[in-house]
Design a protein around this motif. Structure first.
Motif, mmCIF file in Angstrom:
data_model
loop_
_atom_site.group_PDB
_atom_site.id
_atom_site.type_symbol
_atom_site.label_atom_id
_atom_site.label_comp_id
_atom_site.label_asym_id
_atom_site.label_seq_id
_atom_site.Cartn_x
_atom_site.Cartn_y
_atom_site.Cartn_z
ATOM 1 N N ILE A 1 15.321 -43.035 -18.373
ATOM 2 C CA ILE A 1 14.747 -42.132 -19.388
ATOM 3 C C ILE A 1 13.258 -42.424 -19.577
ATOM 4 C CG2 ILE A 1 14.803 -41.535 -21.838
ATOM 5 C CD1 ILE A 1 17.834 -42.019 -21.757
ATOM 6 N N LEU A 2 12.892 -43.703 -19.610
ATOM 7 C CA LEU A 2 11.484 -44.077 -19.750
ATOM 8 C C LEU A 2 10.651 -43.515 -18.605
ATOM 9 C CD1 LEU A 2 9.171 -45.804 -21.030
ATOM 10 C CD2 LEU A 2 9.947 -47.679 -19.559
ATOM 11 N N VAL A 3 11.115 -43.732 -17.373
ATOM 12 C CA VAL A 3 10.376 -43.263 -16.190
ATOM 13 C C VAL A 3 10.311 -41.744 -16.165
ATOM 14 C CG1 VAL A 3 10.419 -43.177 -13.671
ATOM 15 C CG2 VAL A 3 10.947 -45.320 -14.848
ATOM 16 N N LEU A 4 11.437 -41.089 -16.465
ATOM 17 C CA LEU A 4 11.468 -39.625 -16.427
ATOM 18 C C LEU A 4 10.525 -39.020 -17.459
ATOM 19 C CD1 LEU A 4 12.793 -37.084 -15.218
ATOM 20 C CD2 LEU A 4 14.543 -37.256 -16.993
ATOM 21 N N VAL A 5 10.497 -39.575 -18.657
ATOM 22 C CA VAL A 5 9.629 -39.045 -19.719
ATOM 23 C C VAL A 5 8.163 -39.182 -19.327
ATOM 24 C CG1 VAL A 5 8.826 -39.455 -22.079
ATOM 25 C CG2 VAL A 5 11.278 -39.365 -21.599
ATOM 26 N N ILE A 6 7.775 -40.354 -18.812
ATOM 27 C CA ILE A 6 6.369 -40.569 -18.420
ATOM 28 C C ILE A 6 5.976 -39.619 -17.298
ATOM 29 C CG2 ILE A 6 4.744 -42.210 -17.406
ATOM 30 C CD1 ILE A 6 6.263 -44.437 -18.843
ATOM 31 N N CYS A 7 6.827 -39.519 -16.270
ATOM 32 C CA CYS A 7 6.512 -38.642 -15.132
ATOM 33 C C CYS A 7 6.484 -37.174 -15.552
ATOM 34 C CB CYS A 7 7.534 -38.842 -14.017
ATOM 35 S SG CYS A 7 7.420 -40.430 -13.180
ATOM 36 N N TYR B 1 8.319 -33.239 -7.296
ATOM 37 C CA TYR B 1 9.559 -32.716 -6.698
ATOM 38 C C TYR B 1 10.765 -33.479 -7.232
ATOM 39 C CZ TYR B 1 13.428 -33.006 -3.470
ATOM 40 O OH TYR B 1 14.693 -33.074 -2.950
ATOM 41 N N HIS B 2 10.689 -34.802 -7.241
ATOM 42 C CA HIS B 2 11.835 -35.605 -7.678
ATOM 43 C C HIS B 2 12.123 -35.407 -9.167
ATOM 44 C CE1 HIS B 2 13.034 -37.870 -4.156
ATOM 45 N NE2 HIS B 2 11.767 -38.045 -3.836
ATOM 46 N N VAL B 3 11.097 -35.246 -9.964
ATOM 47 C CA VAL B 3 11.303 -35.020 -11.404
ATOM 48 C C VAL B 3 12.058 -33.710 -11.624
ATOM 49 C CG1 VAL B 3 10.139 -34.493 -13.580
ATOM 50 C CG2 VAL B 3 9.364 -36.414 -12.187
ATOM 51 N N PHE C 1 11.997 -46.886 -8.784
ATOM 52 C CA PHE C 1 10.620 -46.554 -8.397
ATOM 53 C C PHE C 1 9.663 -46.723 -9.574
ATOM 54 C CE2 PHE C 1 8.492 -42.668 -9.877
ATOM 55 C CZ PHE C 1 7.214 -42.896 -9.379
ATOM 56 N N GLY C 2 10.089 -46.221 -10.755
ATOM 57 C CA GLY C 2 9.191 -46.207 -11.902
ATOM 58 C C GLY C 2 8.805 -47.592 -12.388
ATOM 59 N N VAL C 3 9.800 -48.465 -12.547
ATOM 60 C CA VAL C 3 9.488 -49.792 -13.093
ATOM 61 C C VAL C 3 8.712 -50.637 -12.086
ATOM 62 C CG1 VAL C 3 11.474 -49.789 -14.637
ATOM 63 C CG2 VAL C 3 11.716 -50.752 -12.340
ATOM 64 N N CYS C 4 8.752 -50.265 -10.799
ATOM 65 C CA CYS C 4 8.028 -51.023 -9.774
ATOM 66 C C CYS C 4 6.692 -50.380 -9.394
ATOM 67 C CB CYS C 4 8.885 -51.169 -8.511
ATOM 68 S SG CYS C 4 10.406 -52.106 -8.751
ATOM 69 N N SER C 5 6.352 -49.282 -10.042
ATOM 70 C CA SER C 5 5.135 -48.551 -9.683
ATOM 71 C C SER C 5 3.986 -48.907 -10.622
ATOM 72 C CB SER C 5 5.396 -47.042 -9.737
ATOM 73 O OG SER C 5 4.203 -46.319 -9.556
ATOM 74 N N PRO C 6 2.920 -49.536 -10.131
ATOM 75 C CA PRO C 6 1.752 -49.807 -10.981
ATOM 76 C C PRO C 6 1.142 -48.529 -11.539
ATOM 77 C CG PRO C 6 1.612 -51.009 -8.894
ATOM 78 C CD PRO C 6 2.730 -50.035 -8.759
ATOM 79 N N GLU C 7 1.244 -47.454 -10.763
ATOM 80 C CA GLU C 7 0.643 -46.186 -11.186
ATOM 81 C C GLU C 7 1.328 -45.630 -12.433
ATOM 82 O OE1 GLU C 7 -0.818 -42.017 -9.057
ATOM 83 O OE2 GLU C 7 0.495 -43.423 -8.005
ATOM 84 N N LEU C 8 2.645 -45.811 -12.526
ATOM 85 C CA LEU C 8 3.355 -45.331 -13.711
ATOM 86 C C LEU C 8 2.937 -46.114 -14.947
ATOM 87 C CD1 LEU C 8 6.734 -43.899 -14.199
ATOM 88 C CD2 LEU C 8 6.396 -46.042 -15.416
ATOM 89 N N TRP C 9 2.852 -47.450 -14.809
ATOM 90 C CA TRP C 9 2.412 -48.269 -15.941
ATOM 91 C C TRP C 9 0.970 -47.927 -16.319
ATOM 92 C CZ3 TRP C 9 6.089 -50.455 -18.540
ATOM 93 C CH2 TRP C 9 7.244 -50.913 -17.893
#
Length: 635
Positions: A338-344, A380-382, A412-420
């Motif tokens: 949910i955290l990753v999806l909301v940010i993306c 696309y993935h979102v 992917f999200g928790v390991c992506s510096p770009e998301l943080w």
């Protein structure tokens, strides 16, 4: 296939099969989607495995091997998106820990989805690489290195295109419902293209792959009309026509934005129109029951039809239970997803508004920008995961399509510096250097998650691997043994479709019905045979069974005396509703049947039941009756 004298003869016997269902010649390859079995038989004989391993273990090995490919494809997808193998490892860990909700291979090995979904995962991995505009790491590089990287990128994208083409077609061949999943994917790509988040040429190359796969699938699946009337074909043709009608106008102008809106409306209108036209001119019966089911499922229609209500009562077609969400939460998967999806998603919306306001996207995205929503493969993935998740929230059985990609997206999200970094840009973090903190968190967070998962779930996995489980059902084994020893070779058995499938598999004897729900005739047969559990007369049941040339009837005590399931979803309740023997809705007239429930009455062994049926075998679970050919009525 292995018993046939040649491959061609084996295929012919399967496509002209008159030894499975009485009074019916079926194309088993088409109706049961047996293409995986054809391939397995070729591999078994071509590799000389008949001298090394038994066919059943070879078959199981292929299916489990495909599951390994499935997990590997998810690993590669998350690695491509995040740029680190840590994401792949975390994806695999979550997939295995949540395997009850990610795959059914442990309990139902031959399911078509177990053969098909690994190829779809490969297709998604290839599509991710194909859409990814920059396959390199962040950082400064020299001109010569840039030239080499461009060549490498071209080669990688060519490989991704070829892999995507092969896996799309194979996926379509393995599963009869594959084109519906590809339809959702096509919608995701259409929305991606509509917001100018990726070059249109790339997206339209994927559409060409769909067209090629549908055309080839139609030819090799015995002119499968379901592919011609599929929404995927209508959407892709509409997109192609809309592209031909597009005018060359200057980008980012007001006219260009108006044309985008017109193009979106045109595609939607053309898709519906083409699908209606195709259904008018192409004779088809496939999947018509699916539309009726969806109408009833969403409350658009009411029905007393036994088959529709029986499907609605199946657990896999209900909305997900609370236990499902609880399991995903306990493994920490759902909160991070949910955290990753909301940010993306918010970043994607930000990019869309930026485009609408006339701002152009950056050609090269750096880590400092914190704009994860500008990456086309992420968008696309979102979109795709939102579409799959929406369906999974309505039908629990579709969670096996959605949950694996939940594992991949969350990892992917928790390991992506770009998301943080995107999150820190919004928070306006200034106390610590945001780039440094993003790099630290993208390594520390997955490490902490991995260690906690290892500590909590690894002992459980080891314990489960140590357990040796065995199927134990002596009553069914006794029944099968009796059939093989006592029943004539030409005998035809009638009973519930699930039991008939088991009898055909274990004994080879002919049956009256099979648990197939993609054919109107089979649906009608199943409903008619199920009448043995309704309040119908002995004469009615006798006429139904003899119309299918049945010689033996098997009554299951578990269905006849069913008490465990929710009232209103028991087979006998659904039959009473369909036959009008109970009140279904307020205002309906109450009608009584003057006959008792057949499965109860036939056990008492009195006239007229004993004139039509003679009990020849029974145990605690099954009662077998011979259907009399010549009826002698007692005075």
């Amino acid at each position: 296939m292995l018993k046939a004298p040649s491959f061609e003869r084996g295929v012919y016997e399967l496509t002209h099969n008159n030894k499975t269902v009485s009074l019916k010649t079926i194309n088993a390859v088409q109706q049961m989607s047996l293409y995986p079995e054809l391939i397995a038989s070729i591999l078994y004989q071509a590799t000389g495995s008949n001298e090394i391993i038994e066919p059943v273990y070879f078959y199981i090995g292929i299916v489990f091997g495909l599951q390994g490919i499935y997990v590997t494809a998810l690993f590669v997808t998350s690695w491509l998106m995040s740029g680190t193998w840590l994401a792949g490892m975390l994806t695999v860990a979550w997939f295995i820990i949540n395997r009850v909700d990610t795959t059914r291979v442990e309990y139902s090995i031959p399911l078509r989805e177990n053969w098909a979904l690994p190829y779809f995962a490969c297709q998604v991995a290839a599509l991710t690489g194909y859409l990814k505009s920059n396959l390199n790491s962040y950082g400064e590089i020299s001109r010569s290195q840039l030239h080499q990287n461009i060549k490498l990128r071209s080669s990688v994208q060519r490989f991704c295109y070829l892999l995507m083409s092969a896996s799309t077609y194979t996926f379509m061949m393995m599963w009869e419902y594959s084109h519906y999943l590809l339809f959702l994917q096509a919608i995701s790509l259409f929305l991606l293209d509509s917001f100018s988040l990726e070059q249109s040429d790339k997206v339209h190359e994927v559409y060409r792959i769909y067209i090629f796969s549908l055309f080839l699938g139609y030819l090799l699946q015995f002119e499968n009309s379901a592919l011609l009337v599929s929404p995927l074909l209508s959407l892709v043709v509409a997109l192609m026509l809309a592209k031909c009608l597009q005018l060359n106008v200057k980008k980012e102008t007001f006219v260009a934005k108006i044309m985008k809106v017109i193009n979106f409306y045109l595609v939607c209108t053309l898709t519906v129109t083409l699908n209606v036209i195709m259904k008018m001119f192409v004779p088809h019966k496939e999947n018509g029951h699916m539309l009726k089911f969806l109408e009833v499922k969403f409350g658009l229609n009411m029905t007393k039809n036994f088959t529709m209500n029986w499907l609605l009562c199946q657990e896999s077609l209900q909305a997900p239970s609370q236990d499902f969400f609880l399991r995903l939460t306990q493994s920490s998967l759902l909160p991070f997803y949910i955290l990753v999806l909301v940010i993306c998603f918010l970043s994607m919306i930000q990019v869309i508004f930026r485009r609408i306001s006339g701002k152009s996207l950056k050609e090269t995205i750096t880590l400092e920008d914190g704009r994860i929503g500008e990456r086309p493969e992420i968008i696309y993935h979102v979109i795709h995961t939102i579409l799959l998740g929406s369906l999974a929230m309505v039908i629990e059985g579709l969670k096996y399509l959605w949950t694996p990609y939940v594992c991949m997206l969350a990892a992917f999200g928790v390991c992506s510096p770009e998301l943080w970094m995107t999150l820190f840009k919004w928070l306006r973090l200034r106390t610590v250097h945001p780039v440094l903190l993003a790099l630290i968190l993208s390594t520390a967070v997955p490490t902490i998650i991995g260690l906690s998962l290892w500590k909590e779930f690894f002992p459980r996995l080891i314990t489960e691997l140590m357990e040796l489980q065995e199927f134990y059902d002596p009553d069914t084994v006794e029944l099968m043994t009796w059939i093989k020893r006592q029943a004539p070779v030409a005998a035809v058995f009638a009973g519930s479709p699930q039991l008939m499938a088991a009898i055909k598999l274990c004994t080879g004897w002919m049956v009256t019905s099979l648990p197939l729900y993609n054919d109107d005739d089979f649906l009608k047969r199943n409903e008619n045979i199920y009448q043995i559990y309704s309040k119908r007369s002995a004469e009615d049941i006798y006429k139904i069974l003899t119309s299918y040339k049945a010689n033996y009837l098997i009554v299951e005590d578990a269905i006849c005396n069913e008490v465990g399931t929710t009232r209103g979803c028991r087979v006998k309740d659904l039959l009473d509703i369909a036959n009008g023997h109970v009140v279904c809705e307020e205002g309906d007239k109450l009608t009584y049947s003057k006959h008792g429930r057949f499965c109860h009455e036939v056990k008492i062994n009195y006239s007229p039941y004993m004139n039509y049926f003679t009990r020849v075998y029974w145990n605690r679970s099954y009662f077998v009756y011979k259907i009399n050919t010549v009826i002698s009525f007692q005075s």
